[in-house]
Design a protein around this motif. Sequence first.
Motif, PDB file in Angstrom:
ATOM      1  N   VAL A  35       0.864  -1.174   0.000  1.00 54.46           N
ATOM      2  CA  VAL A  35       0.000   0.000   0.000  1.00 54.46           C
ATOM      3  C   VAL A  35       0.906   1.231   0.000  1.00 54.46           C
ATOM      4  O   VAL A  35       1.588   1.501   0.991  1.00 54.46           O
ATOM      5  CB  VAL A  35      -0.925   0.020   1.245  1.00 54.46           C
ATOM      6  CG1 VAL A  35      -1.882   1.200   1.184  1.00 54.46           C
ATOM      7  CG2 VAL A  35      -1.684  -1.296   1.376  1.00 54.46           C
ATOM      8  N   PRO A  36       0.952   1.976  -1.106  1.00 59.96           N
ATOM      9  CA  PRO A  36       1.852   3.136  -1.164  1.00 59.96           C
ATOM     10  C   PRO A  36       1.416   4.257  -0.221  1.00 59.96           C
ATOM     11  O   PRO A  36       0.257   4.306   0.219  1.00 59.96           O
ATOM     12  CB  PRO A  36       1.772   3.584  -2.619  1.00 59.96           C
ATOM     13  CG  PRO A  36       0.594   2.926  -3.206  1.00 59.96           C
ATOM     14  CD  PRO A  36       0.209   1.780  -2.339  1.00 59.96           C
ATOM     15  N   ALA A  59       3.830   1.739   8.355  1.00 62.62           N
ATOM     16  CA  ALA A  59       2.827   2.051   9.373  1.00 62.62           C
ATOM     17  C   ALA A  59       1.591   2.623   8.693  1.00 62.62           C
ATOM     18  O   ALA A  59       1.655   3.125   7.579  1.00 62.62           O
ATOM     19  CB  ALA A  59       3.391   3.054  10.376  1.00 62.62           C
ATOM     20  N   GLY A  60       0.484   2.511   9.377  1.00 67.14           N
ATOM     21  CA  GLY A  60      -0.761   3.043   8.846  1.00 67.14           C
ATOM     22  C   GLY A  60      -1.873   2.880   9.857  1.00 67.14           C
ATOM     23  O   GLY A  60      -1.625   2.867  11.066  1.00 67.14           O
ATOM     24  N   ASN A  89      -2.556   3.796   4.447  1.00 69.27           N
ATOM     25  CA  ASN A  89      -1.170   4.153   4.690  1.00 69.27           C
ATOM     26  C   ASN A  89      -1.104   5.661   4.839  1.00 69.27           C
ATOM     27  O   ASN A  89      -1.175   6.395   3.861  1.00 69.27           O
ATOM     28  CB  ASN A  89      -0.279   3.684   3.545  1.00 69.27           C
ATOM     29  CG  ASN A  89       1.182   4.004   3.791  1.00 69.27           C
ATOM     30  OD1 ASN A  89       1.513   4.777   4.670  1.00 69.27           O
ATOM     31  ND2 ASN A  89       2.049   3.408   2.996  1.00 69.27           N
ATOM     32  N   SER A  90      -0.960   6.106   6.062  1.00 67.31           N
ATOM     33  CA  SER A  90      -0.863   7.541   6.318  1.00 67.31           C
ATOM     34  C   SER A  90       0.582   7.973   6.506  1.00 67.31           C
ATOM     35  O   SER A  90       0.855   9.139   6.756  1.00 67.31           O
ATOM     36  CB  SER A  90      -1.679   7.890   7.567  1.00 67.31           C
ATOM     37  OG  SER A  90      -1.275   7.082   8.656  1.00 67.31           O
ATOM     38  N   LEU A  95       3.536   0.749   2.990  1.00 67.32           N
ATOM     39  CA  LEU A  95       3.010  -0.158   4.010  1.00 67.32           C
ATOM     40  C   LEU A  95       2.877  -1.532   3.359  1.00 67.32           C
ATOM     41  O   LEU A  95       2.233  -1.663   2.319  1.00 67.32           O
ATOM     42  CB  LEU A  95       1.648   0.336   4.493  1.00 67.32           C
ATOM     43  CG  LEU A  95       0.843  -0.575   5.413  1.00 67.32           C
ATOM     44  CD1 LEU A  95       1.587  -0.823   6.717  1.00 67.32           C
ATOM     45  CD2 LEU A  95      -0.520   0.035   5.691  1.00 67.32           C
ATOM     46  N   ILE A  96       3.517  -2.536   3.942  1.00 66.50           N
ATOM     47  CA  ILE A  96       3.495  -3.875   3.369  1.00 66.50           C
ATOM     48  C   ILE A  96       2.908  -4.843   4.387  1.00 66.50           C
ATOM     49  O   ILE A  96       3.315  -4.847   5.558  1.00 66.50           O
ATOM     50  CB  ILE A  96       4.901  -4.328   2.942  1.00 66.50           C
ATOM     51  CG1 ILE A  96       5.433  -3.373   1.865  1.00 66.50           C
ATOM     52  CG2 ILE A  96       4.881  -5.763   2.446  1.00 66.50           C
ATOM     53  CD1 ILE A  96       6.838  -3.666   1.412  1.00 66.50           C
ATOM     54  N   CYS A  97       1.953  -5.660   3.925  1.00 71.28           N
ATOM     55  CA  CYS A  97       1.288  -6.642   4.785  1.00 71.28           C
ATOM     56  C   CYS A  97       1.249  -7.996   4.102  1.00 71.28           C
ATOM     57  O   CYS A  97       1.190  -8.080   2.879  1.00 71.28           O
ATOM     58  CB  CYS A  97      -0.159  -6.235   5.045  1.00 71.28           C
ATOM     59  SG  CYS A  97      -0.371  -4.666   5.850  1.00 71.28           S
TER      60      CYS A  97
END
Length: 126
Positions: A35-36, A59-60, A89-90, A95-97
């Motif tokens: 998630v960019p 983080a997000g 993703n803030s 953000l990688i999951c």
Amino acid sequence: MSEAPAEEWHRLRYRALMDAGQLGARNMSVSWLEVPAGAEQILRSDEGGEQVYVVVRGAGAMSVAGDTQDVGEGDLILVPPATDHSIANSGGEELICVSVQSPPAAATDLYSDQLAEVAGYDEDDA
């Protein structure tokens, strides 16, 4: 990971690491989700599936059943069946999951019709 084909929907990147039928799995799928910065998946729900997200990097915020919590590396988030959820993703980096879902779901079912709202995203960029 390098052999898993990448698919992209409105800047969300998805890799199917294991689908049902692969490696002997019958009841689950495992995916890698990138998630960019600035991207947010719209609220979604799967009536029959449980899902677990594990944050690998970044983080997000994760919203599950109306409760939004900050998430970061190492966090595990359980999404029960028929529960509205989304991930955002803030932060300033990707953000990688890893996501595990049972029963399995195809990427097209999870993301293609779920437009990711992205800061600065333009439909013409698709």
